[in-house]
Every structure is written in structure tokens, then in C-alpha cells.
Design an enzyme around this catalytic site. Structure first.
Site, PDB file in Angstrom:
ATOM      1  N   CYS A  32       0.872  -1.178   0.000  1.00 45.06           N
ATOM      2  CA  CYS A  32       0.000   0.000   0.000  1.00 45.06           C
ATOM      3  C   CYS A  32       0.906   1.225   0.000  1.00 45.06           C
ATOM      4  O   CYS A  32       2.119   1.108   0.175  1.00 45.06           O
ATOM      5  CB  CYS A  32      -0.938  -0.022   1.200  1.00 45.06           C
ATOM      6  SG  CYS A  32      -0.102  -0.306   2.760  1.00 45.06           S
ATOM      7  N   HIS A  33       0.308   2.374  -0.235  1.00 40.33           N
ATOM      8  CA  HIS A  33       1.082   3.608  -0.361  1.00 40.33           C
ATOM      9  C   HIS A  33       0.447   4.717   0.477  1.00 40.33           C
ATOM     10  O   HIS A  33      -0.731   4.632   0.840  1.00 40.33           O
ATOM     11  CB  HIS A  33       1.094   4.113  -1.803  1.00 40.33           C
ATOM     12  CG  HIS A  33       1.472   3.111  -2.845  1.00 40.33           C
ATOM     13  ND1 HIS A  33       2.761   2.696  -3.057  1.00 40.33           N
ATOM     14  CD2 HIS A  33       0.719   2.449  -3.761  1.00 40.33           C
ATOM     15  CE1 HIS A  33       2.781   1.822  -4.064  1.00 40.33           C
ATOM     16  NE2 HIS A  33       1.555   1.660  -4.498  1.00 40.33           N
ATOM     17  N   ARG A 130       6.320   4.088 -17.745  1.00 34.93           N
ATOM     18  CA  ARG A 130       5.363   5.188 -17.597  1.00 34.93           C
ATOM     19  C   ARG A 130       5.439   5.794 -16.191  1.00 34.93           C
ATOM     20  O   ARG A 130       4.856   6.835 -15.924  1.00 34.93           O
ATOM     21  CB  ARG A 130       3.940   4.712 -17.912  1.00 34.93           C
ATOM     22  CG  ARG A 130       3.372   3.790 -16.909  1.00 34.93           C
ATOM     23  CD  ARG A 130       1.986   3.252 -17.216  1.00 34.93           C
ATOM     24  NE  ARG A 130       1.764   2.063 -16.425  1.00 34.93           N
ATOM     25  CZ  ARG A 130       1.450   2.050 -15.130  1.00 34.93           C
ATOM     26  NH1 ARG A 130       1.273   3.182 -14.489  1.00 34.93           N
ATOM     27  NH2 ARG A 130       1.299   0.915 -14.485  1.00 34.93           N
ATOM     28  N   ASP A 257      -2.858  -2.483  -2.402  1.00 34.26           N
ATOM     29  CA  ASP A 257      -2.403  -1.444  -3.339  1.00 34.26           C
ATOM     30  C   ASP A 257      -3.159  -0.123  -3.151  1.00 34.26           C
ATOM     31  O   ASP A 257      -3.118   0.752  -4.017  1.00 34.26           O
ATOM     32  CB  ASP A 257      -2.473  -1.884  -4.803  1.00 34.26           C
ATOM     33  CG  ASP A 257      -1.662  -0.969  -5.714  1.00 34.26           C
ATOM     34  OD1 ASP A 257      -0.660  -0.402  -5.243  1.00 34.26           O
ATOM     35  OD2 ASP A 257      -2.049  -0.772  -6.876  1.00 34.26           O
TER      36      ASP A 257
HETATM   37  C1  0GY Z   1       1.386   0.172  -7.690  1.00 37.16           C
HETATM   38  C2  0GY Z   1       1.320   0.434  -9.100  1.00 37.16           C
HETATM   39  C3  0GY Z   1       1.538   1.576  -9.767  1.00 37.16           C
HETATM   40  C4  0GY Z   1       2.164   2.739  -9.260  1.00 37.16           C
HETATM   41  C5  0GY Z   1       3.114   2.810  -8.339  1.00 37.16           C
HETATM   42  O1  0GY Z   1       4.673   3.912  -7.059  1.00 37.16           O
HETATM   43  C6  0GY Z   1       3.838   4.036  -7.943  1.00 37.16           C
HETATM   44  O2  0GY Z   1       3.595   5.086  -8.513  1.00 37.16           O
HETATM   45  O3  0GY Z   1       3.506   1.741  -7.690  1.00 37.16           O
HETATM   46  C7  0GY Z   1       1.096   1.599 -11.167  1.00 37.16           C
HETATM   47  O4  0GY Z   1       0.770   2.695 -11.656  1.00 37.16           O
HETATM   48  O5  0GY Z   1       1.073   0.524 -11.803  1.00 37.16           O
HETATM   49  O6  0GY Z   1       1.879  -0.869  -7.291  1.00 37.16           O
HETATM   50  O7  0GY Z   1       0.981   0.984  -6.862  1.00 37.16           O
END
Ligand code: 0GY
Length: 307
Positions: A32-33, A130, A257
Site C-alpha cells: 500500500c502507499h 510510464r 495497493d
Molecule cells: C502500484 C502500481 C503503480 C504505481 C506505483 O509507485 C507508484 O507510482 O507503484 C502503477 O501505476 O502501476 O503498485 O501501486
């Protein structure tokens, strides 16, 4: 500082259902972020997208709502190598969060130590064009050599067609590897076709490689129930994820995620994502390993969960 979201940006879903699947006690959301909040933690100048804010407190509220106990927070590319928001989230969660950071090869030992104390246990190498300007491989190997003595690992994010070119490089990294989202298979291709077979072979041949069986919402073409009637949500991803879980039960992780960057068509209900888990880990033993024992072994080894 004020930021304008990328046109078409989908915000995370703020009223997820309560999952029907009851997570085992001590479950970890291992991918997760946090995004910002931007007025406290500005987005990086070199970012490829500008998201909505998604704060640590909102993440922790989701954790509690879904029934998770802990989080592994992965540095999002929109924050570049400024790990401040990640560090703040890990610190305020205490032992209930670990982090995966983005660093440059010239990071100092003191800075690495600060990350470790905050709860960081890995770095992420991103090969998705991207999302980032790709870092040269020799610089990545230098980073890997710097973090190996700390007992950290490397999280790798790439898309399935790129695995052949990256195979030897991944084999040269001296730490355990964790692959994001099963290496992003094209689930319209056969599960026993050459592309997914190569991914499985990579895991078979490297016993320190792990995989997150996450992101059905990103990989699916059949979509959530609203797009597909009575079928299970994201059912086209099920055979792929189930195959990985059953082939490597001790080397798989699962994560929401959240807050789901860069989705274009729909924003998932995180409660439904949790209800996807019993379709890919079909008994209590596999669920316990996927959600508790495996992430604990990788991120909280000092708590020594036996396998
Ligand atoms: C995910 C996938 C994406 C993005 C990132 O760090 C990020 O910007 O991980 C994606 O756009 O596929 O795992 O969160």
C-alpha cells in the site's frame, strides 16, 4: 503547496464495504502507499503523475476497517526518493508498519540508518517506463550492495514482456527479491503460455524470490462485479494468482495497493478486494501463510514466526 491532479485521476473509494472474508488474526496488507498530504509532503518535481492525497491516517482507518493488523508501505513514485511521508507513516504506526523506500546510490550510512530505525526493510527498483526514468543497472547494483548488510531486500516492479531482458540482472542482485503483482502478467494469454511459464520458472530457479499476488483490479480485463454480473470480482486473474500461491506458498504476499494509483476505468472497493483472497488462497493454511506468516518472516523477523 497546491497541486493539480493528473487529468482523469480516479480518487480512492472512501466507503469500502466490510469484507465477508474474515482475515486471519495478525494479517498484513503488504502493498500500500501514502500520498502526501501534499501541503505537508509535496510531490516530487520529476513525478509522472499527480495523485489525490491519501494520508497515513486514512490508510490506518482502512487497515482497521478491513481487519488488517499491519501495513507494508511502499514508496510511491510520485514522491521520488523523498521518503518523508513514508517515514512519518511508519513512525506513527509504531511496530504496525514497515516501509519500502526509494534511494539513490549516494545515500549516506546515516540516512540508511534513519530509514532502518523508522521501519524500512527494503528498497524498490522500478522498471515501468510510464512511472519512472529508469535508473541505470550499475547504480541499482550499488544500491543493492549498500542495503544487503542491513538485511533488507529489493522490491522489483516490471511488466511481463520485460522479464527476459531483466533475468540476468535480477539474478545478480545479492538480496532477496519481491516481485510486485506477479510481474504483471497479461491474463488474456494462457496461463500455461510462455510468458507466465517464464515467470514461474524464474521463481522456481531462485528460491529467495517472492511474489505479491496483488492487484487483480489492475490486471483484470473482466473487471469488478458491476462489469461482470454474478461472477467473482476479477475472476480472470484468479487462476494466475492461485497458481502462484499454490506453487510457492511460503514466498507469496498480498496487499491492497491502496490508494490504487493510475487506474483508468474504475476504483476498486477494497472490501471486495479482500473478498478476492479466498479465491486464490483456498484454505486456512494457505491464507495464514499468505497473510500472516510470510509477511511476518520478511518484515518482522525479530518476532520469529515459525513455518
Ligand atoms: C502500484 C502500481 C503503480 C504505481 C506505483 O509507485 C507508484 O507510482 O507503484 C502503477 O501505476 O502501476 O503498485 O501501486
Amino acid at each position: 503547496m497546491s497541486f493539480t491532479k493528473t487529468p482523469g485521476w480516479l480518487d480512492w473509494y472512501d466507503s469500502p464495504t466490510k469484507p465477508r472474508f474474515k482475515l486471519p488474526s495478525g494479517s498484513v496488507d503488504a502493498h500500500c502507499h501514502v500520498f502526501g498530504p501534499a501541503d505537508e509532503f509535496p510531490y516530487a518535481p520529476q513525478r509522472k503523475y499527480t495523485p489525490c492525497d491519501a494520508s497515513k491516517d486514512q490508510l490506518f482507518a482502512l487497515r482497521d476497517h478491513l481487519g488488517f493488523d499491519r501495513n507494508v508501505i511502499v514508496q510511491a513514485t510520485c514522491h521520488g526518493s523523498d521518503n518523508s511521508a513514508l517515514i512519518e507513516a511508519c513512525r506513527s504506526a509504531g511496530k504496525r508498519a514497515r516501509g519500502v523506500a526509494t534511494v539513490h546510490a549516494d545515500i549516506t550510512d546515516d540516512e540508511l540508518h534513519t530509514l532502518h530505525i523508522a521501519g524500512v526493510r527494503g528498497v524498490r527498483f522500478n522498471f515501468v517506463k510510464r512511472l519512472v526514468d529508469i535508473t541505470p543497472k550499475d547504480e541499482l547494483l550499488t544500491i543493492a550492495a549498500r542495503i544487503a548488510p542491513l538485511g533488507w531486500h529489493v522490491v522489483i516492479y516490471f511488466e511481463a514482456p520485460d522479464l527476459p531482458e531483466l533475468w540476468d540482472f535480477f539474478g545478480a542482485i545479492p538480496t532477496p527479491l519481491v516481485i510486485d503483482h506477479m510481474g504483471r502478467p497479461d491474463v488474456t494469454k494462457p496461463i500455461d503460455g510462455p510468458e507466465f511459464e517464464l515467470f514461474l520458472r524464474f521463481m522456481h530457479e531462485h528460491d529467495t524470490v517472492w511474489s505479491k499476488v496483488s492487484c487483480p483490479e489492475r490486471l483484470s480485463h473482466t473487471g469488478p462485479p458491476a462489469l461482470h454480473g454474478e461472477q467473482a470480482a476479477y475472476w480472470d486473474v484468479v487462476p494466475f494468482a492461485r497458481k502462484v500461491v499454490e506453487s510457492f506458498p511460503n514466498r507469496v504476499l498480498w496487499g491492497t495497493d491502496w490508494p490504487h494509483p493510475n487506474l483508468k476505468k474504475h476504483m476498486p472497493d477494497d472490501g471486495l478486494l479482500v473478498d478476492f483472497i479466498p479465491h486464490i488462497a483456498v484454505n486456512a493454511e494457505l491464507q495464514q501463510r499468505l497473510l500472516v506468516d510470510n509477511p511476518m518472516r520478511l518484515y518482522w523477523p525479530e518476532e520469529r514466526i515459525p513455518i
